[in-house]
Write a protein that holds these residues in place. Structure first.
Motif, mmCIF file in Angstrom:
data_model
loop_
_atom_site.group_PDB
_atom_site.id
_atom_site.type_symbol
_atom_site.label_atom_id
_atom_site.label_comp_id
_atom_site.label_asym_id
_atom_site.label_seq_id
_atom_site.Cartn_x
_atom_site.Cartn_y
_atom_site.Cartn_z
ATOM 1 N N ASN A 1 0.839 -1.208 0.000
ATOM 2 C CA ASN A 1 0.000 0.000 0.000
ATOM 3 C C ASN A 1 0.868 1.249 0.000
ATOM 4 O O ASN A 1 0.668 2.182 0.787
ATOM 5 C CB ASN A 1 -0.946 -0.013 1.202
ATOM 6 C CG ASN A 1 -1.993 1.075 1.157
ATOM 7 O OD1 ASN A 1 -2.291 1.632 0.099
ATOM 8 N ND2 ASN A 1 -2.556 1.387 2.322
ATOM 9 N N TYR B 1 -5.293 1.914 -0.797
ATOM 10 C CA TYR B 1 -6.199 0.824 -0.409
ATOM 11 C C TYR B 1 -7.567 1.398 -0.059
ATOM 12 O O TYR B 1 -7.678 2.490 0.486
ATOM 13 C CB TYR B 1 -5.640 0.066 0.785
ATOM 14 C CG TYR B 1 -4.681 -1.044 0.445
ATOM 15 C CD1 TYR B 1 -3.906 -1.015 -0.709
ATOM 16 C CD2 TYR B 1 -4.538 -2.140 1.289
ATOM 17 C CE1 TYR B 1 -3.022 -2.032 -1.011
ATOM 18 C CE2 TYR B 1 -3.655 -3.166 1.007
ATOM 19 C CZ TYR B 1 -2.894 -3.115 -0.146
ATOM 20 O OH TYR B 1 -2.020 -4.129 -0.428
ATOM 21 N N TYR C 1 -10.156 -3.190 4.111
ATOM 22 C CA TYR C 1 -9.104 -2.230 3.776
ATOM 23 C C TYR C 1 -9.479 -0.804 4.184
ATOM 24 O O TYR C 1 -10.649 -0.410 4.172
ATOM 25 C CB TYR C 1 -8.834 -2.241 2.273
ATOM 26 C CG TYR C 1 -8.005 -3.397 1.771
ATOM 27 C CD1 TYR C 1 -7.457 -4.335 2.630
ATOM 28 C CD2 TYR C 1 -7.775 -3.546 0.407
ATOM 29 C CE1 TYR C 1 -6.702 -5.381 2.161
ATOM 30 C CE2 TYR C 1 -7.015 -4.603 -0.085
ATOM 31 C CZ TYR C 1 -6.488 -5.516 0.793
ATOM 32 O OH TYR C 1 -5.738 -6.555 0.329
ATOM 33 N N SER D 1 -7.236 3.304 3.983
ATOM 34 C CA SER D 1 -6.100 3.942 3.306
ATOM 35 C C SER D 1 -4.784 3.723 4.045
ATOM 36 O O SER D 1 -3.716 3.841 3.445
ATOM 37 C CB SER D 1 -6.371 5.434 3.133
ATOM 38 O OG SER D 1 -6.688 6.031 4.383
ATOM 39 N N THR E 1 -4.598 2.951 -9.791
ATOM 40 C CA THR E 1 -4.810 1.861 -8.838
ATOM 41 C C THR E 1 -6.217 1.336 -9.058
ATOM 42 O O THR E 1 -7.138 2.110 -9.305
ATOM 43 C CB THR E 1 -4.644 2.369 -7.395
ATOM 44 O OG1 THR E 1 -3.285 2.750 -7.196
ATOM 45 C CG2 THR E 1 -5.008 1.291 -6.394
ATOM 46 N N ASN F 1 -6.185 -5.205 -3.738
ATOM 47 C CA ASN F 1 -5.802 -4.028 -4.515
ATOM 48 C C ASN F 1 -4.702 -4.397 -5.518
ATOM 49 O O ASN F 1 -3.879 -5.268 -5.244
ATOM 50 C CB ASN F 1 -5.296 -2.972 -3.533
ATOM 51 C CG ASN F 1 -4.662 -1.778 -4.193
ATOM 52 O OD1 ASN F 1 -3.541 -1.865 -4.683
ATOM 53 N ND2 ASN F 1 -5.342 -0.650 -4.177
ATOM 54 N N SER G 1 -1.720 -2.384 -7.763
ATOM 55 C CA SER G 1 -1.113 -1.072 -7.941
ATOM 56 C C SER G 1 -0.740 -0.794 -9.389
ATOM 57 O O SER G 1 -0.474 0.341 -9.754
ATOM 58 C CB SER G 1 0.153 -0.972 -7.090
ATOM 59 O OG SER G 1 1.189 -1.796 -7.628
#
Length: 832
Positions: A73, A78, A86, A88, A288, A296, A298
């Motif tokens: 992350n 996230y 999840y 952030s 993202t 997630n 990236s």
């Protein structure tokens, strides 16, 4: 990735055990075979690209896997849109004053979140699995995008940053320092690990207000030393296979999502389909997105890196693009002509990105990333496992027409849905044949039994029809028994190399702490990786392919199968259902079992932890709507040639109901699964040692509250099924699961005959091998053997399944060789 009944790899157990019956504990008497090779004739030519790998970002195969980034992350992106758990700051701990912001002070429009730290505050990342893994003496490159001033657009003053890498025992490397000055800029430093640890933590502490984004830590030792590169041990394991092609970026990952476009004003649309343009350019400017598999992504590992990895490993790149028809259980066609047109143009742009000159629009972007020379793309797949064949094919034809008009040398690959047979498969193949498609991608995940029974699958395919790309296949487990069954099947792939042009086991990678699917070829944690038994088998075949098939024949194993025998059963899957009036009669009309449940459920055996069964209102009811595989059984395992009648009613839940027959135990039976797969289709499934295969299927769905009359007639190995008095389907389960399979190929460069033999049984195969009278062969042959207990499974701590090389000094035009029980053997024989 095909999402079949055992798609629920989240609950594994015996369902994925996939073992063949182990051999007897005492040495069994060898079985005698003959193997004759006709060197005077030549079979199918085998392309260099036949065996390859299929990469999908599943099981944390990208972030936390092949992509070497150690920080999880890293850009605070996230979101609950990716995973309900999840936020952030997932994988981050903060001290002091720290907050994630999403405002005009961000790094760029696509990298929307950033962290604001007050002076005297810090943030610490825990990496993946147990932490950040470092090795003593190795260098690790840190970078961060930062600007002084923590909030808004402020950039006043300087912000000194202290960078530390520690574990519970203390420092792993001396601290480093950088100073953020002014607006957004990238700052770098490097650590040299003073000791080895798998539980490191990276901390960034600030002495003044600062904004941070894209906090990164990469091992200097990436595969081929690439910046923004790949984890070296994982990439090397893939390279060691010598793959002929690399299919990417996934299966279900590709053909799912909303297909919404990026809107610069309203912000990034999450859960959109995988679109290659999102994944190129500077990593801090890449989008993202939510990953279909529940986390997630990236896009740090993007299309440029995939093409580069294919080039580095000598593999043909084979990208898959969405056809705007979702699959993998979603089953929706997007009907938007403008959106379809844009995706088709995106695909044309992709080909230009791969093959165009550095002066072209998209070739220039490739060159700017460091690769002026074209990648040499020759094959491209449109779509993946769509369950709506007509809707998919209408769109596929538009993609193909546009591609062939501009790039006639590109092979455009279609697909046949998520299964090896059935109405979707048949319709898709009809459409592909009628349109003279060049190549069709088949996917299937079946039991080891199925792979042993279907060695001849491609013998009867039309030699003039579309070629086959077997893009995803595996038996249901990572034990050596699974690998043996796959190896037996692969001899049939090679024998039919004029039809099957490409083949790849799937999935490729799995992080042991983030598993959505089993089985997998390569496993890993933070600092170790290990190849499964399937990996070792695939590697043997991929490194010993040969250029052409040399026709050969072998004697078979004496058949021992009799009639289908077993008790009967009732079951549910994520559904509540009621059963009544069970009647089992023998072929002569005698009653074997009758139960209207007026006297309770005393005739039925059930597991304590498998659902909630009770007699209610004169019926036998399973009431737990979350429980899966709730099988209860009655009767005698020796029953044969009988009729089973039962009334079934769905009360609530996602699916329908199941009626079992031929029941030996919970891991060996048949069941008629009506309203399965989220009530989208029905099938009879055969389970052997916990692993399933489909015998017959259709699109029947089940209504809630309606009573259905079911009848199953078992005669020998023939089964006929009736739904409400009408014939629903039938099948004959009489394919032999032949354990002794072979194929012979020729390596023109060395002159070697490569004799490949699979002996998937608990007794040695004593074999008389004939190479043709008067054949000129060297006496000594190189032998590579995989032999292990069928239940053996490679782990991080032990690898019982590994190749052993030796020399056999007895080759002549006719010689004897004993192939060990439960083994895969490659004999390389020098000729002429």
């Amino acid at each position: 990735m095909a999402r079949r009944r055992w798609r629920l790899g989240l609950t594994l157990g015996a369902l994925l055990a996939g073992t063949l019956a182990a051999g007897p504990t005492a040495a069994a008497e060898p079985t005698d075979y003959t193997l004759s090779v006709d060197q005077a004739r030549t079979g199918a030519k085998i392309d260099d690209s036949m065996y390859g790998v299929f990469y999908e970002d599943i099981n944390r195969a990208a972030d936390g896997g092949l992509y070497a980034e150690l920080v999880q992350n890293r850009s605070f992106e996230y979101s609950t849109a990716d995973n309900a758990s999840y936020k952030s700051l997932t994988s981050w701990d903060t001290s002091g004053s720290a907050q994630v912001l999403n405002d005009d002070g961000r790094l760029n429009a696509r990298n929307r979140n950033y962290l604001s730290l007050a002076g005297g505050s810090s943030v610490t990342n825990s990496g993946y699995n147990t932490g950040i893994a470092v090795t003593q003496g190795k260098r690790y490159d840190f970078s961060v995008w930062a600007r002084s001033g923590g909030t808004g657009n402020g950039a006043a003053g300087n912000a000194p940053l202290t960078l530390t890498l520690r574990d519970a025992s203390g420092d792993l490397a001396p601290a480093r320092r950088v100073t953020a000055r002014g607006g957004w800029a990238k700052y770098k430093a490097s650590f040299t690990a003073g000791r080895t640890s798998a539980t490191g933590r990276l901390t960034v502490a600030s002495g003044a207000p600062v904004a941070l984004d894209e906090i990164s830590l990469f091992p200097r030792d990436t595969y081929k030393g690439r910046a923004n590169g790949l984890r070296a041990d994982l990439a090397q394991k893939v390279a060691d296979l010598k793959p002929g092609f690399l299919r990417f970026p996934g299966g279900c990952l590709v053909n799912t999502g909303s297909h919404e476009a990026y809107d610069e004003q309203s912000g990034w649309q999450r859960k959109r389909s995988y679109q290659w343009k999102d994944t190129i350019g500077p990593v801090e400017q890449r989008a993202t997105n939510a990953n279909f598999w529940g986390y997630n992504q990236s896009y740090g590992l993007g299309y440029y890196e995939y093409f580069q990895f294919a080039e580095d490993t000598g593999a043909m790149p084979l990208p898959v693009v969405p056809a705007l028809v979702t699959g993998c259980g979603q089953n929706k066609a997007t009907d938007d002509p403008a959106l379809l047109k844009r995706h088709i143009q995106d695909t044309l742009d992709l080909i230009e990105f791969a093959n165009g000159p550095a002066t072209s629009e998209w070739g220039k972007k490739r060159a700017a990333m460091g690769h002026p020379k074209p990648f040499g793309l020759t094959h491209l797949e449109v779509g993946n496992e769509e369950n709506l064949p007509e809707e998919f094919f209408a769109r596929f034809k538009e993609f193909r027409s546009a591609i062939e008009a501009k790039y006639p040398d590109i092979t455009v690959i279609s697909n046949s849905g998520p299964d090896d047979s059935g109405s979707t498969f048949d319709k898709a193949w009809q459409l592909n044949r009628d349109a003279d498609v060049a190549m069709v991608d088949e996917h299937y995940y079946n039991s080891p039994q199925w792979f042993l029974e279907n060695n001849d699958r491609y013998d009867s395919y039309d030699r003039k029809g579309p070629k086959v790309f077997l893009g995803e296949y595996a038996s249901q487990g990572n034990k050596f028994s699974n690998a043996l069954s796959e190896a037996a099947f692969m001899t049939g792939l090679e024998r039919n190399a004029d039809v099957v042009k490409l083949a790849s086991y799937a999935p490729l990678l799995a992080n042991e702490d983030y598993v959505q699917w089993k089985p997998n070829m390569i496993w890993y944690d933070n600092d170790q990786s290990w190849g499964s038994a399937n990996y070792e088998t695939q590697k043997l075949f991929m490194r010993n392919v040969g250029d052409e098939v040399v026709p050969s024949t072998a004697s078979g194993t004496p058949a021992t199968s009799g009639p289908i025998t077993g008790a009967v059963g009732l079951s549910t899957w994520a559904t509540s259902a009621a059963y009544d009036d069970v009647l089992v009669t023998g072929e002569n009309g005698g009653t074997l079992l009758t139960d209207d449940f007026s006297g309770g459920d005393g005739q039925w055996s059930k597991a304590a932890d498998k659902g909630t069964w009770a007699v209610q209102d004169g019926a036998y009811v399973q009431s737990d709507e979350a429980a899966e595989n709730t099988l209860v059984t009655a009767g005698d395992k020796g029953w044969q040639n009988y009729d089973l009648n039962v009334k079934a009613t769905k009360k609530a839940g996602k699916e329908g109901f199941m009626v079992a027959f031929g029941v030996k135990d919970t891991g060996n039976h048949y069941w008629w699964n009506l309203g399965g797969w989220n009530n989208t289709q029905s099938a009879v499934e055969k389970t052997v040692d916990g692993a399933k295969q489909t015998m017959v299927q259709d699109t029947t769905t089940i209504e809630t509250g309606r009573s259905y009359d079911l009848r199953v007639e078992v005669r020998g190995r023939q089964v006929t099924l009736f739904l409400d008095g009408k014939k629903w389907g039938s099948f004959t389960d009489d394919k032999p699961a032949e354990p002794f399979r072979q194929v012979v190929t020729r390596d023109k460069a060395t002159g070697d005959l490569i004799v490949k033999v699979v002996n998937a049984q608990g007794s040695d195969a004593r074999t008389k091998v004939g190479l043709g009278s008067g054949s000129k062969v060297e006496r000594n042959a190189k032998v590579t053997t995989l032999a292990a207990d069928p239940a053996a499974e490679n782990t991080k701590d032990a690898t019982p399944v590994k190749p052993v090389t030796s020399t056999f000094r007895g080759v002549s035009d006719t010689f004897s060789y004993t192939f060990p029980a439960n083994s895969v053997t490659f004999l390389r024989i020098k000729t002429g």
